[in-house]
Design a protein around this motif. Structure first.
Motif, PDB file in Angstrom:
ATOM      1  N   VAL A   6       0.850  -1.194   0.000  1.00 52.27           N
ATOM      2  CA  VAL A   6       0.000   0.000   0.000  1.00 52.27           C
ATOM      3  C   VAL A   6       0.885   1.244   0.000  1.00 52.27           C
ATOM      4  O   VAL A   6       1.819   1.352   0.813  1.00 52.27           O
ATOM      5  N   LEU A   7       0.586   2.165  -0.895  1.00 55.54           N
ATOM      6  CA  LEU A   7       1.258   3.466  -0.931  1.00 55.54           C
ATOM      7  C   LEU A   7       0.294   4.532  -0.422  1.00 55.54           C
ATOM      8  O   LEU A   7      -0.826   4.649  -0.921  1.00 55.54           O
ATOM      9  N   VAL A   8       0.719   5.271   0.583  1.00 57.73           N
ATOM     10  CA  VAL A   8      -0.052   6.427   1.060  1.00 57.73           C
ATOM     11  C   VAL A   8       0.690   7.664   0.582  1.00 57.73           C
ATOM     12  O   VAL A   8       1.812   7.937   1.014  1.00 57.73           O
ATOM     13  N   ALA A   9       0.088   8.392  -0.345  1.00 58.05           N
ATOM     14  CA  ALA A   9       0.769   9.515  -1.003  1.00 58.05           C
ATOM     15  C   ALA A   9       0.054  10.820  -0.708  1.00 58.05           C
ATOM     16  O   ALA A   9      -1.071  11.037  -1.159  1.00 58.05           O
ATOM     17  N   ALA A  10       0.689  11.683   0.066  1.00 61.85           N
ATOM     18  CA  ALA A  10       0.128  13.007   0.358  1.00 61.85           C
ATOM     19  C   ALA A  10       0.644  13.974  -0.702  1.00 61.85           C
ATOM     20  O   ALA A  10       1.767  14.466  -0.619  1.00 61.85           O
ATOM     21  N   ILE A  11      -0.175  14.236  -1.699  1.00 62.73           N
ATOM     22  CA  ILE A  11       0.305  14.973  -2.864  1.00 62.73           C
ATOM     23  C   ILE A  11       0.042  16.471  -2.801  1.00 62.73           C
ATOM     24  O   ILE A  11       0.563  17.233  -3.613  1.00 62.73           O
ATOM     25  N   ARG A  12      -0.799  16.917  -1.872  1.00 62.02           N
ATOM     26  CA  ARG A  12      -1.140  18.344  -1.822  1.00 62.02           C
ATOM     27  C   ARG A  12       0.096  19.156  -1.453  1.00 62.02           C
ATOM     28  O   ARG A  12       0.853  18.781  -0.561  1.00 62.02           O
ATOM     29  N   CYS A  13       0.312  20.256  -2.135  1.00 64.26           N
ATOM     30  CA  CYS A  13       1.539  21.040  -1.947  1.00 64.26           C
ATOM     31  C   CYS A  13       1.247  22.512  -1.671  1.00 64.26           C
ATOM     32  O   CYS A  13       2.064  23.383  -1.967  1.00 64.26           O
ATOM     33  N   ASP A  43       4.721   8.293   1.154  1.00 57.86           N
ATOM     34  CA  ASP A  43       5.453   9.265   0.338  1.00 57.86           C
ATOM     35  C   ASP A  43       4.771  10.612   0.548  1.00 57.86           C
ATOM     36  O   ASP A  43       3.668  10.849   0.062  1.00 57.86           O
ATOM     37  N   ALA A  44       5.414  11.502   1.306  1.00 54.87           N
ATOM     38  CA  ALA A  44       4.723  12.727   1.718  1.00 54.87           C
ATOM     39  C   ALA A  44       5.703  13.795   2.156  1.00 54.87           C
ATOM     40  O   ALA A  44       6.894  13.537   2.332  1.00 54.87           O
ATOM     41  N   GLY A  45       5.196  14.999   2.309  1.00 55.43           N
ATOM     42  CA  GLY A  45       5.983  16.098   2.850  1.00 55.43           C
ATOM     43  C   GLY A  45       7.083  16.568   1.913  1.00 55.43           C
ATOM     44  O   GLY A  45       6.975  16.464   0.684  1.00 55.43           O
ATOM     45  N   ASP A  46       8.142  17.071   2.505  1.00 52.97           N
ATOM     46  CA  ASP A  46       9.244  17.631   1.706  1.00 52.97           C
ATOM     47  C   ASP A  46       9.958  16.578   0.881  1.00 52.97           C
ATOM     48  O   ASP A  46      10.672  16.908  -0.075  1.00 52.97           O
ATOM     49  N   THR A  47       9.790  15.306   1.229  1.00 54.31           N
ATOM     50  CA  THR A  47      10.460  14.232   0.495  1.00 54.31           C
ATOM     51  C   THR A  47       9.523  13.549  -0.497  1.00 54.31           C
ATOM     52  O   THR A  47       9.814  12.456  -0.979  1.00 54.31           O
ATOM     53  N   PHE A  48       8.402  14.171  -0.809  1.00 53.72           N
ATOM     54  CA  PHE A  48       7.458  13.562  -1.743  1.00 53.72           C
ATOM     55  C   PHE A  48       8.136  13.271  -3.083  1.00 53.72           C
ATOM     56  O   PHE A  48       8.982  14.029  -3.549  1.00 53.72           O
ATOM     57  N   PRO A  63      -4.675  11.127   0.228  1.00 53.73           N
ATOM     58  CA  PRO A  63      -5.453  12.101   1.011  1.00 53.73           C
ATOM     59  C   PRO A  63      -5.564  13.440   0.273  1.00 53.73           C
ATOM     60  O   PRO A  63      -4.585  13.944  -0.260  1.00 53.73           O
ATOM     61  N   HIS A  64      -6.764  13.984   0.226  1.00 54.55           N
ATOM     62  CA  HIS A  64      -7.037  15.263  -0.437  1.00 54.55           C
ATOM     63  C   HIS A  64      -6.694  15.232  -1.926  1.00 54.55           C
ATOM     64  O   HIS A  64      -6.452  16.277  -2.538  1.00 54.55           O
ATOM     65  N   GLY A  65      -6.665  14.054  -2.511  1.00 54.00           N
ATOM     66  CA  GLY A  65      -6.359  13.953  -3.939  1.00 54.00           C
ATOM     67  C   GLY A  65      -7.535  14.348  -4.806  1.00 54.00           C
ATOM     68  O   GLY A  65      -8.696  14.087  -4.464  1.00 54.00           O
ATOM     69  N   HIS A  68      -8.905  16.539 -10.873  1.00 55.22           N
ATOM     70  CA  HIS A  68      -9.409  17.651 -11.679  1.00 55.22           C
ATOM     71  C   HIS A  68      -8.915  19.009 -11.189  1.00 55.22           C
ATOM     72  O   HIS A  68      -9.475  20.048 -11.555  1.00 55.22           O
ATOM     73  N   LEU A  69      -7.857  18.991 -10.394  1.00 51.25           N
ATOM     74  CA  LEU A  69      -7.164  20.217  -9.994  1.00 51.25           C
ATOM     75  C   LEU A  69      -5.829  20.252 -10.734  1.00 51.25           C
ATOM     76  O   LEU A  69      -5.024  19.334 -10.611  1.00 51.25           O
ATOM     77  N   ARG A  70      -5.612  21.314 -11.489  1.00 50.93           N
ATOM     78  CA  ARG A  70      -4.423  21.366 -12.344  1.00 50.93           C
ATOM     79  C   ARG A  70      -3.129  21.243 -11.563  1.00 50.93           C
ATOM     80  O   ARG A  70      -2.172  20.603 -12.010  1.00 50.93           O
ATOM     81  N   HIS A  71      -3.073  21.835 -10.368  1.00 53.21           N
ATOM     82  CA  HIS A  71      -1.822  21.819  -9.624  1.00 53.21           C
ATOM     83  C   HIS A  71      -1.513  20.447  -9.022  1.00 53.21           C
ATOM     84  O   HIS A  71      -0.413  20.236  -8.508  1.00 53.21           O
TER      85      HIS A  71
END
Length: 333
Positions: A6-13, A43-48, A63-65, A68-71
């Motif tokens: 399982v990958l937990v990826a916090a992509i919001r920046c 995979d999250a934070g400054d080391t994403f 999370p918060h993915g 349809h958000l360009r960024h």
């Protein structure tokens, strides 16, 4: 036999959100790891984006993915390269329910793009009523909302009114307004939408109470509140410290861009007019242009089909996941 990965990826920046999202991702990761069934990578934070491309996963939670958000586009691509089974997760308009969707939340959610995904008509009346009764008991009667509300107080309006629900001007949900500004600044689009709709609604001659969002803190929101409280509009007032559960029972209906509180209005069996895409759009009159806003009064004064509305609420919540404390994400995985 190896465990599913399982990958937990916090992509919001967003500024100021990166570390908070990383902490949230680590909490999710711990919940999944603790159940002992999965091999978890965070995979999250400054080391994403440090997870090597050759590593593949059976499940990815974002999370918060929102696709349809360009960024977020490039970061979603990063996740897609490593997993074919990707789910965006987000809180719902209600406490204790989690949204999980292939596409995202709010106007990016699958339900916002295809209302027919909810099979409302097949919901049994008894199940719909049981869900409705539960929501009345757990949320409405206890004055509970996603965001803390003022203590309940007697509220006795002198005449019928329209409740206009405000939002945080820079919230990414506002990207999905049907009245976007030429600039990509979400706050400007929010102001444009409000100032497009309010003169039309004000001309109806019906009192309008505008409820600011409990979490708003931007200068855009402050400026808007001052403007709406001023002399420009004859019938508009800004609500003071009053709970949404005191306002909703007394209003004719609700207008909003796509606030999650609009779903709470459905729980009060009120007609809702939206001016942007949202996952509960299937139960609203969604205004795509000024002519639709002019027609909103008809929807706001039409009787609600209470039986159908209760079925809709049940069908909507059936696509969410109830929380189970620290075990929530392990069970969800």
């Amino acid at each position: 036999m190896s465990k599913p990965r399982v990958l937990v990826a916090a992509i919001r920046c967003a500024p100021g959100k990166c570390e908070a999202d990383a902490q949230y991702a680590r909490m999710i990761g711990r919940s999944i790891s603790d159940c002992g069934l999965f091999d978890v990578t965070i995979d999250a934070g400054d080391t994403f984006a440090t997870t090597p491309r050759h590593e593949k996963f059976d499940l990815a939670l974002v999370p918060h993915g929102n696709r349809h958000l360009r960024h977020q586009a490039k970061r979603m691509e990063f996740v897609d390269e490593r997993c074919e089974n990707v789910w965006c997760i987000m809180s719902t308009p209600l406490l204790e329910y989690i949204l999980y969707d292939r596409e995202g939340y709010s106007g990016g959610n699958s339900l916002a793009r295809n209302y027919s995904m909810l099979d409302v008509e097949s919901v049994l009346e008894a199940n719909a009523q049981a869900t409705f009764d539960h929501l009345q008991r757990v949320y409405v009667s206890k004055n509970r909302s996603k965001y803390a509300q003022p203590s309940s107080i007697p509220f006795d309006p002198q005449e019928p009114f329209i409740l206009f629900l405000g939002q945080v001007s820079g919230d990414t949900a506002c990207v999905f307004t049907n009245f976007p500004a030429s600039t990509s600044d979400t706050s400007v689009g929010y102001l444009k939408t409000i100032l497009t709709a309010m003169p039309i609604l004000d001309s109806l001659g019906i009192p309008i109470i505008y409820k600011p969002h409990p979490k708003e803190a931007s200068c855009h929101n402050e400026l808007l509140n001052e403007f709406l409280a001023g002399p420009t509009f004859k019938n508009v007032k800004v609500a003071g410290e009053i709970s949404i559960h005191d306002l909703l029972p007394k209003c004719l209906g609700v207008v909003t861009i796509n606030s999650g509180a609009g779903f709470e209005a459905l729980m009060h069996l009120k007609p809702v007019v939206t001016m942007g895409a949202v996952d509960y759009s299937g139960a609203t009159f969604n205004c795509m242009n000024k002519a639709h806003i002019e027609m909103a009064w008809t929807h706001l004064t039409e009787p609600v089909d209470e039986g159908w509305m209760k079925k809709y609420i049940h069908a909507y919540l059936a696509r969410t996941y109830p929380t189970h404390g620290r075990d929530t994400f392990g069970k969800l995985a």
